[in-house]
Design a protein around this motif. Structure first.
Motif, PDB file in Angstrom:
ATOM      1  N   THR A 164     136.735  10.364 -77.037  1.00  9.78           N
ATOM      2  CA  THR A 164     135.931  11.317 -77.812  1.00  9.78           C
ATOM      3  C   THR A 164     134.767  11.839 -76.983  1.00  9.78           C
ATOM      4  OG1 THR A 164     134.746   9.417 -78.735  1.00  9.78           O
ATOM      5  CG2 THR A 164     136.559  10.316 -80.034  1.00  9.78           C
TER       6      THR A 164
ATOM      7  N   GLU B 119     133.427   6.286 -75.217  1.00 10.55           N
ATOM      8  CA  GLU B 119     133.870   6.053 -76.597  1.00 10.55           C
ATOM      9  C   GLU B 119     135.288   6.579 -76.776  1.00 10.55           C
ATOM     10  OE1 GLU B 119     131.554   6.738 -80.615  1.00 10.55           O
ATOM     11  OE2 GLU B 119     132.746   8.527 -80.175  1.00 10.55           O
TER      12      GLU B 119
ATOM     13  N   ALA C 106     138.794   6.845 -79.717  1.00  8.56           N
ATOM     14  CA  ALA C 106     139.253   6.793 -81.100  1.00  8.56           C
ATOM     15  C   ALA C 106     140.766   6.613 -81.098  1.00  8.56           C
ATOM     16  CB  ALA C 106     138.870   8.075 -81.835  1.00  8.56           C
TER      17      ALA C 106
ATOM     18  N   ARG D  56     136.398   4.014 -84.314  1.00 11.03           N
ATOM     19  CA  ARG D  56     136.081   4.286 -82.919  1.00 11.03           C
ATOM     20  C   ARG D  56     135.469   3.042 -82.276  1.00 11.03           C
ATOM     21  NH1 ARG D  56     133.804  10.514 -82.536  1.00 11.03           N
ATOM     22  NH2 ARG D  56     135.432  11.460 -83.849  1.00 11.03           N
TER      23      ARG D  56
END
Length: 307
Positions: A288, A292, A294, A259
């Motif tokens: 996410t 952030e 992923a 991530r």
């Protein structure tokens, strides 16, 4: 020791104008051989009778082909009234014939209005859907019928282009999974005389339209570099997906399955975004939490792509 894959590492999207009389898989194999490509797949089957837009994904593009499989489509078709075939198109055997009343254009328009919007369709027996592992068309050719559950599809727009005593031409913009043969049969039933289609051409698929298609004969006349130049980049399939530009350190983390903290702007949790570094498309990521992301579906950056 892993067996080396045959062919060249070709990546990109080709918009093929599929010819009449061949299956989508045969068209795919013809193009794959022409490009000598290691890996290729098509995005949405066209019946052998049908012509028109068949996007072919090569190499890394196959990772993102689901976005075209789910895309809306536009078709042009001729609906022949008074005759019903076992396949719903001109390639089938005649099973019923009925007299055709002298319909006015307003009579047809009134029936078409009932098939715009959300409708229920029962998939035809002559289709690639599977029953207990076997395609329905195989069972149909054996004279077998199986129960098929109806499906909800959407006809966004349906325009009457021309009319004649024996039938009419339509242009239909619809959701994935819509069978134009079935739509024509249902319209024919509503008109009280039955129908089948004698012509079907796909004009649009997702972001792509017929203006950018190439037929096999034209591609065969090109040299290798010119043929390669007809391929669209991987992200051409994804213009509707928001994009994120990230710095080198974040792209490195994501490409290694980790991530990364990035500026996600107004994107909400679980949203999908295109990932870029220095303007180069790296694949898809999932938000996410705000700030952030992923990895969701990333391309192999060691593979040469058509940027």
């Amino acid at each position: 020791m892993a067996r080396r894959r045959r062919g060249l590492p070709v990546d990109g999207v080709l918009l093929l104008d599929k010819a009449q009389g061949i299956s989508s898989n045969r068209a795919l194999q013809q193009v794959r051989r022409l490009y000598e490509a290691q890996k290729a797949g098509h995005t949405g089957t066209l019946d052998p009778m049908a012509t028109g837009l068949l996007p072919i994904c090569f190499g890394e593009a196959t990772k993102f082909s689901a976005y075209l499989l789910d895309a809306d489509k536009t078709y042009r078709t001729w609906v022949r009234l008074g005759e019903m075939t076992d396949t719903g198109d001109a390639e089938g055997s005649l099973v019923e014939r009925h007299p055709v009343p002298a319909f006015a254009e307003c009579d047809i328009e009134a029936v078409l209005a009932r098939f715009r919007g959300d409708i229920e369709q029962v998939p035809p027996m002559y289709s690639a859907l599977k029953h207990q592992g076997r395609p329905l068309y195989e069972l149909a050719r054996e004279g077998k019928q199986v129960e098929r559950a109806s499906r909800r599809v959407k006809v966004y727009d349906m325009r009457l282009l021309s009319c004649a005593a024996e039938g009419f031409e339509l242009e239909v913009r619809c959701s994935k999974g819509t069978y134009i043969r079935t739509l024509a049969e249902d319209i024919g039933q509503a008109l009280g005389c039955g129908a089948h289609i004698t012509y079907l051409r796909r004009l649009h698929s997702g972001p792509f339209d017929a203006d950018s298609m190439h037929n096999l004969e034209a591609l065969e006349q090109l040299d290798g570099p010119s043929r390669q130049a007809q391929l669209l980049p991987l992200d051409a399939m994804l213009p509707h997906v928001p994009s994120l530009e990230v710095a080198a350190i974040e792209s490195h983390r994501l490409l290694h399955g980790q991530r990364a903290r990035v500026d996600t702007g107004a994107l909400v949790s679980d949203a999908t975004a295109r990932l870029y570094h220095d303007g180069i498309f790296l694949g898809l990521v999932r938000v996410t939490t705000p700030g952030e992301v992923a990895p969701r579906r990333l391309r192999n950056t060691a593979s040469p792509v058509n940027e």
